[in-house]
Write an enzyme that holds these catalytic residues in place. Structure first.
Site, PDB file in Angstrom:
ATOM      1  CG  ASP A  37      -2.063   0.931   1.161  1.00  0.00           C
ATOM      2  OD1 ASP A  37      -1.823   2.136   0.908  1.00  0.00           O
ATOM      3  OD2 ASP A  37      -3.204   0.498   1.335  1.00  0.00           O
ATOM      4  CD  GLN A 101     -14.876  -1.105  -1.911  1.00  0.00           C
ATOM      5  OE1 GLN A 101     -16.053  -1.328  -1.612  1.00  0.00           O
ATOM      6  NE2 GLN A 101     -14.232  -1.758  -2.862  1.00  0.00           N
ATOM      7  CG  HIS A 107      -8.623  -3.547  -1.749  1.00  0.00           C
ATOM      8  ND1 HIS A 107      -9.576  -2.944  -2.527  1.00  0.00           N
ATOM      9  CD2 HIS A 107      -8.479  -2.774  -0.652  1.00  0.00           C
ATOM     10  CE1 HIS A 107      -9.996  -1.834  -1.930  1.00  0.00           C
ATOM     11  NE2 HIS A 107      -9.357  -1.708  -0.785  1.00  0.00           N
ATOM     12  CG  HIS A 109      -6.722  -2.970   3.752  1.00  0.00           C
ATOM     13  ND1 HIS A 109      -6.067  -1.829   3.374  1.00  0.00           N
ATOM     14  CD2 HIS A 109      -7.996  -2.837   3.305  1.00  0.00           C
ATOM     15  CE1 HIS A 109      -6.920  -1.021   2.734  1.00  0.00           C
ATOM     16  NE2 HIS A 109      -8.093  -1.615   2.681  1.00  0.00           N
TER      17      HIS A 109
HETATM   18  P1  5GP Z   1      -9.924   0.912   0.659  1.00  0.00           P
HETATM   19  O1  5GP Z   1     -10.131   2.288   1.236  1.00  0.00           O
HETATM   20  O2  5GP Z   1     -10.626   0.822  -0.664  1.00  0.00           O
HETATM   21  O3  5GP Z   1     -10.237  -0.195   1.593  1.00  0.00           O
HETATM   22  O4  5GP Z   1      -8.366   0.754   0.418  1.00  0.00           O
HETATM   23  C1  5GP Z   1      -7.699   1.282  -0.668  1.00  0.00           C
HETATM   24  C2  5GP Z   1      -6.243   1.272  -0.312  1.00  0.00           C
HETATM   25  O5  5GP Z   1      -5.515   1.524  -1.486  1.00  0.00           O
HETATM   26  C3  5GP Z   1      -5.851   2.353   0.713  1.00  0.00           C
HETATM   27  O6  5GP Z   1      -5.232   1.737   1.821  1.00  0.00           O
HETATM   28  C4  5GP Z   1      -4.902   3.241  -0.063  1.00  0.00           C
HETATM   29  O7  5GP Z   1      -3.844   3.701   0.732  1.00  0.00           O
HETATM   30  C5  5GP Z   1      -4.413   2.353  -1.182  1.00  0.00           C
HETATM   31  N1  5GP Z   1      -4.056   3.022  -2.406  1.00  0.00           N
HETATM   32  C6  5GP Z   1      -4.693   4.068  -2.988  1.00  0.00           C
HETATM   33  N2  5GP Z   1      -4.096   4.395  -4.158  1.00  0.00           N
HETATM   34  C7  5GP Z   1      -3.065   3.529  -4.309  1.00  0.00           C
HETATM   35  C8  5GP Z   1      -2.079   3.362  -5.337  1.00  0.00           C
HETATM   36  O8  5GP Z   1      -2.023   4.074  -6.338  1.00  0.00           O
HETATM   37  N3  5GP Z   1      -1.186   2.356  -5.161  1.00  0.00           N
HETATM   38  C9  5GP Z   1      -1.204   1.542  -4.051  1.00  0.00           C
HETATM   39  N4  5GP Z   1      -0.270   0.593  -3.975  1.00  0.00           N
HETATM   40  N5  5GP Z   1      -2.113   1.677  -3.071  1.00  0.00           N
HETATM   41  C10 5GP Z   1      -3.040   2.659  -3.209  1.00  0.00           C
END
Ligand code: 5GP
Length: 144
Positions: A37, A101, A107, A109
């Site tokens: 991340d 999200q 995904h 974590h």
């Molecule tokens: P969500 O909020 O959808 O559960 O998690 C999305 C995750 O993707 C977040 O932890 C955020 O830091 C990560 N993230 C967002 N943009 C990018 C990116 O461009 N590359 C990577 N490797 N992680 C990202």
């Protein structure tokens, strides 16, 4: 974006899967990709995503592919544990904006925790140093 909707093939993880934007890769097989991340909530925060499916969240994941995907999540989590030796590991996943999200490709974590270290904010942190992420990914890869 809500819990329900169409898969947007321009989401950031779809772009990573197509190789249009880079990621710091930890693990890959025919159906799974794991990478660091870039806004980590802790040292070693890793994401595991399914390949070859248009699943915005866990509810949309084809049932027959869940088993392999979850095996991959556990495989990476075990390697994170061996490599980084945390005191605990949060394994979490959000479905829909109301649940937290922010990227709409399924995904999980994997977030290592240490008793004396505070957890960073979710999807609101500092961008990590890429060389540092590469070094952590190499440590995890060595334990796969
Ligand atoms: P969500 O909020 O959808 O559960 O998690 C999305 C995750 O993707 C977040 O932890 C955020 O830091 C990560 N993230 C967002 N943009 C990018 C990116 O461009 N590359 C990577 N490797 N992680 C990202």
């Amino acid at each position: 974006m809500s819990l329900h909707g169409n898969y947007d093939s321009e989401n950031i993880f779809a772009k990573i899967l197509r190789g249009e934007i880079p990621c710091v890769k930890v693990y890959e097989d025919a159906a799974t990709l794991a990478f660091m991340d870039v806004f980590p909530q802790s040292h070693g925060h890793t994401l595991v995503i399914p390949k070859g499916v248009e699943a915005r969240n866990f509810l949309e994941m084809p049932t027959k592919q869940i088993s392999h995907y979850m095996e991959s999540v556990q495989k990476v989590a075990l390697a994170v544990e061996r490599a980084l030796g945390p005191d605990g590991i949060v394994i979490t996943q959000f479905n829909g904006e109301a649940a937290g999200q922010t990227v709409f490709h399924l995904h999980f974590h994997i977030i290592p925790r240490w008793t004396d270290k505070q957890l960073g904010d979710h999807a609101n942190g500092q961008m990590a140093d890429m060389e540092e992420l590469q070094a952590i990914a190499a440590e995890i890869q060595a334990e796969l």
